[in-house]
Design an enzyme around this catalytic site. Structure first.
Site, PDB file in Angstrom:
ATOM      1  N   HIS A  82      -3.679  -1.178  -1.967  1.00  0.00           N
ATOM      2  CA  HIS A  82      -3.151  -2.051  -1.000  1.00  0.00           C
ATOM      3  C   HIS A  82      -2.831  -1.272   0.298  1.00  0.00           C
ATOM      4  O   HIS A  82      -2.604  -0.248   0.461  1.00  0.00           O
ATOM      5  CB  HIS A  82      -1.787  -2.473  -1.738  1.00  0.00           C
ATOM      6  CG  HIS A  82      -0.796  -3.111  -0.492  1.00  0.00           C
ATOM      7  ND1 HIS A  82      -1.182  -4.283   0.324  1.00  0.00           N
ATOM      8  CD2 HIS A  82       0.342  -2.798  -0.102  1.00  0.00           C
ATOM      9  CE1 HIS A  82      -0.289  -4.350   1.201  1.00  0.00           C
ATOM     10  NE2 HIS A  82       0.596  -3.651   0.879  1.00  0.00           N
ATOM     11  N   ASN A 120      -1.568  -3.834   7.865  1.00  0.00           N
ATOM     12  CA  ASN A 120      -1.089  -4.186   6.425  1.00  0.00           C
ATOM     13  C   ASN A 120      -1.031  -5.971   6.126  1.00  0.00           C
ATOM     14  O   ASN A 120      -0.423  -6.588   7.205  1.00  0.00           O
ATOM     15  CB  ASN A 120       0.195  -3.821   6.276  1.00  0.00           C
ATOM     16  CG  ASN A 120       0.685  -4.196   4.834  1.00  0.00           C
ATOM     17  OD1 ASN A 120       0.168  -5.093   4.245  1.00  0.00           O
ATOM     18  ND2 ASN A 120       1.962  -3.509   4.401  1.00  0.00           N
ATOM     19  N   CYS A 144       3.118  -8.023  -1.460  1.00  0.00           N
ATOM     20  CA  CYS A 144       1.798  -6.908  -1.763  1.00  0.00           C
ATOM     21  C   CYS A 144       1.282  -6.853  -2.624  1.00  0.00           C
ATOM     22  O   CYS A 144      -0.057  -6.414  -2.806  1.00  0.00           O
ATOM     23  CB  CYS A 144       2.442  -5.434  -1.212  1.00  0.00           C
ATOM     24  SG  CYS A 144       3.377  -5.601   0.426  1.00  0.00           S
TER      25      CYS A 144
END
Length: 336
Positions: free
Chosen positions: A263, A293, A116
């Protein structure tokens, strides 16, 4: 010393839209349950056996960024490719993107495996190369294909409803403008929690033939594992810490941020950070509602969308921040 600035952004997502209602046919879940916990309404998945791979999606995002930057492919001196889902175990997708873009010169390609936080780590690497004068123009890409490795059953719903596929890219170039570009980057890790968010196997500690020989349908190590509550509690702390670290390093306040692009892990995390930092809606950009995501792709994808939507203007102070598997977390403060 030179400064580095972003001169082009690009993004790409597969055509195939997977809505929450589509997941109801595969597992015990529903739209309300997913939106309440994650804020996600839909995500994109590649078509199995189709043309969209991690490297090819990265290539398409890169082509858009290169076009917007107004440069040619061979103006790029180096490639940084961030992903947790490479096309192959090896080689990494950086060299594949180098071939797919049609470079005439044999530039280097570096693969970054920081999940991430991977894109911000990549931006930091590119920033240092440019500031030291080693390279003038660096392409940084984040691209992920999660969909083929998710447990699309009720057993895996806590993870599988969250992730989507996509790619984003930026072109970074040296500039003599002292107060423009990347002001600073800040990188951290805490490996004691590595297995709280991880894909344990197949791995070099337990090779694929062992999985085949065991043929154990209850062996779930080849699916992603996430201790969701623990990850959330750490994320909301680390996000704030690393954002404030960047602001303090540059003698700036949270009220001076023009756009925060976190993020896209979970909309609830973004909303919590926004509230804690007292930022109005127009100063935080989220697109997890549409894409889920996308790990290393999430920040460049969101940055590109924000840029093309006119939400990023000359002189704006842009803050990028990420937290994820590793644990790793990072921030970058940019004067556009």
């Amino acid at each position: 010393m030179k400064q580095s600035k972003i001169i082009g952004t690009g993004h790409y997502v597969p055509d195939h839209v997977v809505k929450n209602a589509d997941l109801e046919k595969l597992m015990d879940t529903n739209d309300a349950w997913i939106q309440e916990r994650t804020g996600i309404q839909e995500r994109r998945h590649v078509v199995p056996g189709g043309e969209d791979t991690t490297s090819r999606m990265g290539t398409r995002a890169a082509q858009m960024a290169i076009s917007q930057a107004g440069i040619e492919v061979d103006d790029i001196d180096f490639i940084v490719f961030a992903t947790l889902s490479p096309d192959y175990y090896f080689p990494g997708p950086g060299v594949m993107l180098q071939q797919q873009l049609g470079f005439k010169k044999e530039i280097g390609a570096l693969d970054v495996r920081n999940q991430c936080s991977g894109f911000i780590y990549g931006v930091s690497v590119a920033d240092q190369f440019i500031k030291t004068g080693m390279y003038r123009t660096v392409l940084v890409v984040g691209s992920e294909v999660h969909s083929g490795g998710l447990d699309m059953t009720t057993r895996g719903r806590g993870v599988s409803v969250i992730f989507g596929d996509g790619a984003g890219a930026v072109v970074m170039q040296s500039t003599d403008e002292k107060h423009k570009g990347v002001l600073s980057t800040h990188l951290h890790s805490e490996g004691q929690f590595a297995e709280e968010l991880a894909l344990i196997g197949p791995a070099t500690t337990d090779w694929i033939p062992n999985y085949i020989e065991r043929n154990d349908p209850e062996d779930l190590r080849y699916y992603p594992h996430m201790n969701g509550n623990f990850v959330f509690k750490n994320a909301v702390v680390r996000f704030q810490e690393v954002i404030h670290e960047a602001l303090i390093a540059n003698n700036l306040g949270a009220n001076e941020i023009d756009l925060l692009i976190p993020h896209q892990a979970n909309l609830r995390i973004s909303q919590f950070i926004q509230k804690q930092m007292n930022l109005p809606d127009e100063k935080v950009f989220n697109n997890i509602q549409k894409y889920g995501n996308t790990t290393a792709a999430s920040i460049p994808l969101a940055l590109s969308e924000a840029m093309h939507a006119g939400k990023v203007k000359d002189g704006d102070l842009i803050c990028l921040a990420a937290f994820g598997s590793g644990f790793t977390w990072a921030s970058a403060l940019i004067r556009w």
